[in-house]
Design a protein around this motif. Structure first.
Motif, PDB file in Angstrom:
ATOM      1  N   ALA A  58      35.310  52.150  78.484  1.00  0.00           N
ATOM      2  CA  ALA A  58      36.646  51.933  77.921  1.00  0.00           C
ATOM      3  C   ALA A  58      36.867  50.436  77.758  1.00  0.00           C
ATOM      4  CB  ALA A  58      37.696  52.542  78.830  1.00  0.00           C
ATOM      5  N   ASP A  59      37.914  50.081  77.034  1.00  0.00           N
ATOM      6  CA  ASP A  59      38.137  48.657  76.820  1.00  0.00           C
ATOM      7  C   ASP A  59      39.536  48.335  76.325  1.00  0.00           C
ATOM      8  OD1 ASP A  59      36.835  46.019  76.791  1.00  0.00           O
ATOM      9  OD2 ASP A  59      37.571  46.030  74.730  1.00  0.00           O
ATOM     10  N   ALA A 117      46.004  61.339  72.072  1.00  0.00           N
ATOM     11  CA  ALA A 117      46.483  62.665  72.446  1.00  0.00           C
ATOM     12  C   ALA A 117      47.828  62.983  71.801  1.00  0.00           C
ATOM     13  CB  ALA A 117      46.605  62.757  73.955  1.00  0.00           C
ATOM     14  N   SER A 118      48.472  61.991  71.220  1.00  0.00           N
ATOM     15  CA  SER A 118      49.756  62.214  70.540  1.00  0.00           C
ATOM     16  C   SER A 118      49.507  62.983  69.245  1.00  0.00           C
ATOM     17  CB  SER A 118      50.393  60.867  70.213  1.00  0.00           C
ATOM     18  OG  SER A 118      49.537  60.139  69.335  1.00  0.00           O
ATOM     19  N   TYR A 169      48.930  53.733  64.356  1.00  0.00           N
ATOM     20  CA  TYR A 169      48.131  54.842  63.821  1.00  0.00           C
ATOM     21  C   TYR A 169      47.971  54.759  62.301  1.00  0.00           C
ATOM     22  CZ  TYR A 169      46.811  57.254  68.049  1.00  0.00           C
ATOM     23  OH  TYR A 169      46.200  57.567  69.233  1.00  0.00           O
ATOM     24  N   ALA A 182      40.254  59.005  71.178  1.00  0.00           N
ATOM     25  CA  ALA A 182      40.774  59.387  72.489  1.00  0.00           C
ATOM     26  C   ALA A 182      42.291  59.467  72.499  1.00  0.00           C
ATOM     27  CB  ALA A 182      40.280  58.407  73.557  1.00  0.00           C
ATOM     28  N   THR A 187      34.048  51.095  72.933  1.00  0.00           N
ATOM     29  CA  THR A 187      35.449  51.137  72.526  1.00  0.00           C
ATOM     30  C   THR A 187      35.789  49.876  71.744  1.00  0.00           C
ATOM     31  OG1 THR A 187      36.010  52.421  74.461  1.00  0.00           O
ATOM     32  CG2 THR A 187      37.799  51.206  73.417  1.00  0.00           C
ATOM     33  N   HIS A 221      53.896  52.481  67.788  1.00  0.00           N
ATOM     34  CA  HIS A 221      52.916  53.579  67.811  1.00  0.00           C
ATOM     35  C   HIS A 221      52.576  54.066  66.399  1.00  0.00           C
ATOM     36  CE1 HIS A 221      51.327  57.654  68.764  1.00  0.00           C
ATOM     37  NE2 HIS A 221      50.950  57.105  69.909  1.00  0.00           N
TER      38      HIS A 221
HETATM   39  C1  LIG Z   1      38.931  59.403  78.300  1.00  0.00           C
HETATM   40  C2  LIG Z   1      39.859  58.483  77.630  1.00  0.00           C
HETATM   41  C3  LIG Z   1      39.427  57.178  77.387  1.00  0.00           C
HETATM   42  C4  LIG Z   1      40.280  56.267  76.796  1.00  0.00           C
HETATM   43  N1  LIG Z   1      39.819  54.993  76.587  1.00  0.00           N
HETATM   44  C5  LIG Z   1      40.650  54.066  76.047  1.00  0.00           C
HETATM   45  C6  LIG Z   1      40.229  52.738  75.868  1.00  0.00           C
HETATM   46  O1  LIG Z   1      39.095  52.403  76.186  1.00  0.00           O
HETATM   47  N2  LIG Z   1      41.072  51.836  75.342  1.00  0.00           N
HETATM   48  C7  LIG Z   1      42.333  52.170  74.973  1.00  0.00           C
HETATM   49  O2  LIG Z   1      43.054  51.317  74.480  1.00  0.00           O
HETATM   50  N3  LIG Z   1      42.773  53.438  75.127  1.00  0.00           N
HETATM   51  C8  LIG Z   1      41.962  54.383  75.668  1.00  0.00           C
HETATM   52  N4  LIG Z   1      42.412  55.659  75.848  1.00  0.00           N
HETATM   53  C9  LIG Z   1      43.782  55.967  75.459  1.00  0.00           C
HETATM   54  C10 LIG Z   1      43.830  56.642  74.127  1.00  0.00           C
HETATM   55  O3  LIG Z   1      43.203  55.887  73.135  1.00  0.00           O
HETATM   56  C11 LIG Z   1      45.254  56.910  73.729  1.00  0.00           C
HETATM   57  O4  LIG Z   1      45.959  55.706  73.523  1.00  0.00           O
HETATM   58  C12 LIG Z   1      45.956  57.695  74.785  1.00  0.00           C
HETATM   59  O5  LIG Z   1      45.227  58.836  75.099  1.00  0.00           O
HETATM   60  C13 LIG Z   1      47.368  58.080  74.346  1.00  0.00           C
HETATM   61  O6  LIG Z   1      47.329  58.754  73.157  1.00  0.00           O
HETATM   62  P1  LIG Z   1      48.219  58.313  71.951  1.00  0.00           P
HETATM   63  O7  LIG Z   1      47.986  56.836  71.757  1.00  0.00           O
HETATM   64  O8  LIG Z   1      47.733  59.152  70.829  1.00  0.00           O
HETATM   65  O9  LIG Z   1      49.627  58.574  72.395  1.00  0.00           O
HETATM   66  C14 LIG Z   1      41.590  56.626  76.435  1.00  0.00           C
HETATM   67  C15 LIG Z   1      41.997  57.934  76.665  1.00  0.00           C
HETATM   68  C16 LIG Z   1      41.158  58.857  77.249  1.00  0.00           C
HETATM   69  C17 LIG Z   1      41.626  60.235  77.460  1.00  0.00           C
END
Ligand SMILES: Cc1cc2nc3c(=O)[nH]c(=O)nc-3n(C[C@H](O)[C@H](O)[C@H](O)COP(=O)(O)O)c2cc1C
Ligand SMILES: Cc1cc2nc3c(=O)[nH]c(=O)nc-3n(C[C@H](O)[C@H](O)[C@H](O)COP(=O)(O)O)c2cc1C
Lengths: 458, 458
Positions: free
Chosen positions: B58-59, B226-227, B156, B224, B103, B152
């Motif tokens: 991750a990063d 989830a929204s 996106y 990654a 990432t 947000h």
């Molecule tokens: C396993 C996993 C790894 C993630 N790694 C990163 C990451 O390296 N850098 C980052 O900015 N966000 C990371 N996220 C966050 C997601 O990119 C995302 O911002 C977060 O799940 C919220 O979703 P949304 O932005 O769609 O609301 C990660 C999420 C998950 C589940």
């Protein structure tokens, strides 16, 4: 210990298939070199076998130049190269002593991301990273969502701020900021973490960087500018300067000019190493070397030749000329940068060239010094500049790769060594140690201590 | 050939000292892991020994969070990590089959430079690169000379354009654009080089890229989010999605929701692999696993515990509470992203937690699924989700590194293999081949052909 002769530094300036414009057509060349990682691995390991200080790749964040003549376009080797920092990160794992100079642009890159990738490279390579700071002469703005290429003066103003800012980010953590005591659970000392809070003409960047202070303090700073602004940037911030000179006199002028600028910045002349390029065409005898040279030159297709000429003669109608006519004077306006243009104009006027002689001169090493001869003659040519105030180091620019580098390592390096000019073994573990450069102190730590002292006194 | 059971994919989600917040204090942990290349090399080689599909880091392009309590600040492990693309470029040279997910942020990086570094990584690794596309939830704008963190929806919108643009740059060269015929001197076929000429809401980028088409066509695209916006981006562009789910029901909801979105984009459900995280705490017996878990949890210093709580209870005064009081309801406003917040709120309300239980739950795996048990029990937990429409793959999140990964490879992988769920040997040479993903066609080549056909017809 016996005092040792002043030592020459060697860099391998690696250009995919070789520095000659038609290198890729040579039977010894690896035609797909630009994206062939095994080829680069072999080259870097060869340079390390020769105890070179460093390997270097040039770079520009853009694709190709679309030659107008479709025949020339089809015949120009371009378009496919590794990105330098990823390339060197990879090859740091299959070498242990050689240094890695990666080019990156202050005009088109972001300072936080750049500071980070070079700090990361310095850890990955255990202290063998260097940054060739370039302002990017060519207009590549079309790839970067900006209206146009900044002017020369603006590029250098941005570069001055950029380099300071990046060094500041590298100073985020003091060397002993990380305590990591499992027993007490103390991970770091927050007093040894510094927030830069830079606000300048071009950038606002607070930090801290998310990488510890680089192994070398800062990766070695290299510069390759030749203009007044370029020389000043180098004199103030760089530790090695790459240069292109044809004659001893030009090289001496450049050398003493740049070294002479250092005192103004409180620096001593040995804090900046000057490294001209040399394009060595080797042969067992002088005649053999000459034949090798002629053979490479014969690989330049006429359409490519005319394309080279038309780039230098922008706006001039050459249709009435043949290649054996004397080269007319070069126009003032050209897409070449100014210092490179001067090299080229000098070349033409000094030698009374035909158009053929002119394109052949440019095809070899783009203005760099060409030496055609036996290994002894090449070593002589290097030593002459090294002994006469024109060079501390050389950028070896093999015409054809991999053979041009292997031959240099096997044939020229032993001669330099026999003359006591070049190392038998690496002196140190980091690039700085091998180049004889000191590890810079942490600027932000010094500032914090001075603040502390002032408060205590006040 | 006998038809084979559907195969599980495995990723090693590597977090320096391990995923537990106090991992670095554990006797088995490598306390300086974040910048220790030998540690990462060992981890990646262990994952490859286990025939994992991929490793992932991750990063975020920023340093640390400055906890208000100085005791918590001193005790939080942060601030020193490799940059992902340089890290994976390096480790690609000491492995041969495992894939590398790096990432990189669409909010804070530049598309041309990003396209280039991932294309370079794909060549360097011979087809094993993947990009985890993130929009960066945390506000790191202070490092990037911009006035503030984009909202947000804007992040996106930019991400949608960014991904298309990067894919377009990767399509600059057709696979057979480079002819490189030494005899004729023809280097490339200009008709197979495409200029993107992208002009969008956020970017104007012309191309071509200065790297050939990546070995895999495109590096594998991972997402990654989830929204709603994150799921749409994934459904349209991604080939693997990392997710955090606590319960089978939530994971099934997520799985079928995301898979259900694919048809709208003309994609089939198997073109997007869903990979929830799992934080496995192993022991020879269930009691031993439980003891291992309790031991790691005991390493969280009280000041760090209160700091975790205060981050979740922004604006709430907790001074009258003890750790054994029931956790009050979480406030709406929080620095956590929305989907992660929901995971955490659900966790609290589902389990009627005390504050201690709450911080301990968050300390383990930041909302990911925790399984404490024997290797058989961990394999059962994985198979249950795999067989019940909740997962195609798993992101293994070892609590402590390196031991948590070694134990998983030596103890859990053989069980999965015995059940016919996981490979004995890599199927292919590239990450795509191992994940069972097709190599995408060249979009710009298709467009050019269609233009050609239309002209011929018209
Ligand atoms: C396993 C996993 C790894 C993630 N790694 C990163 C990451 O390296 N850098 C980052 O900015 N966000 C990371 N996220 C966050 C997601 O990119 C995302 O911002 C977060 O799940 C919220 O979703 P949304 O932005 O769609 O609301 C990660 C999420 C998950 C589940
Ligand atoms: C050996 C050498 C290597 C260079 N490498 C690069 C390079 O990789 N990228 C680049 O944009 N410019 C490169 N340059 C050009 C210089 O950065 C600089 O633009 C040029 O020398 C003109 O100087 P000026 O910009 O100060 O006028 C190189 C120059 C030399 C002599």
């Amino acid at each position: 210990m016996a005092s040792q002769k002043r030592q020459m530094r060697l860099g391998a300036f690696i250009m995919a298939t070789g520095h000659h414009i038609a290198a890729w057509r040579h039977p010894d060349a690896q035609a797909d070199a630009g994206l062939n990682i095994d080829h680069y691995r072999d080259l870097v390991q060869t340079a390390e076998r020769g105890k070179f200080d460093l390997v270097f790749v040039a770079d520009s964040p853009a694709g190709w130049e679309r030659a107008k003549d479709p025949e020339a376009l089809r015949r120009t080797a371009q378009g496919a190269h590794f990105e330098p920092v990823t390339l060197w990160a990879a090859l740091s794992q299959v070498t242990s002593r050689i240094g890695f100079v990666a080019t990156a642009s202050t005009t088109y890159e972001d300072p936080y991301l750049l500071a980070r990738k070079f700090a990361s490279l310095d850890y990955i390579s255990k202290g063998r990273a260097a940054w060739n700071v370039v302002t990017t002469g060519a207009d590549v703005s079309k790839n970067f969502s900006i209206p146009g290429h900044p002017a020369h003066a603006d590029r250098y103003a941005r570069a001055e701020e950029f380099v300071d800012l990046v060094k500041g980010l590298w100073d985020s953590y003091e060397d002993d900021a990380f305590i990591r005591d499992k027993e007490s659970g103390v991970y770091l000392d927050p007093d040894k973490v510094h927030q830069l809070d830079h606000k300048g003409q071009f950038f606002s960047v607070s930090g801290p960087l998310n990488v510890g202070r680089p192994v070398q303090g800062y990766p070695v700073i290299v510069q390759a500018g030749a203009s007044e602004a370029g020389r000043e940037l180098a004199a103030r911030t760089a530790e090695m300067i790459f240069t292109a000179n044809q004659t001893l006199e030009d090289a001496q002028e450049f050398y003493s000019d740049v070294k002479g600028r250092l005192a103004r910045y409180g620096r001593s002349p040995d804090e900046l190493l000057i490294s001209p390029g040399i394009f060595p065409v080797l042969g067992g005898t002088e005649a053999e070397a000459k034949a090798n040279y002629d053979y490479i030159q014969s690989l330049v297709h006429p359409s490519v030749a005319w394309n080279i000429l038309s780039r230098h003669y922008k706006g001039v109608d050459l249709s009435a000329y043949s290649l054996d006519d004397p080269a007319p004077p070069l126009p003032d306006s050209t897409e070449l940068n100014k210092s490179r243009l001067k090299l080229v104009t000098d070349l033409v006027s000094r030698n009374n060239m035909t158009l053929r002689e002119f394109y052949l001169a440019v095809a070899t090493a783009r203005g760099h010094r060409t030496v055609v001869g036996t290994p002894e003659q090449v070593a002589d040519a290097m030593q002459k500049w090294f002994d006469n105030g024109a060079a501390d180091a050389f950028n070896i620019m093999p015409p054809i790769l991999p053979t041009g580098l292997t031959d240099f390592v096997d044939q020229v390096v032993p001669i330099l060594r026999k003359r006591g000019l070049f190392r038998e073994e690496y002196e140190g573990a980091t690039l700085r140690e091998n180049l004889g450069l000191r590890r810079p102190p942490n600027g932000l730590a010094l500032k914090a201590q001075q603040g502390e002292a002032a408060r205590a006194a006040g």
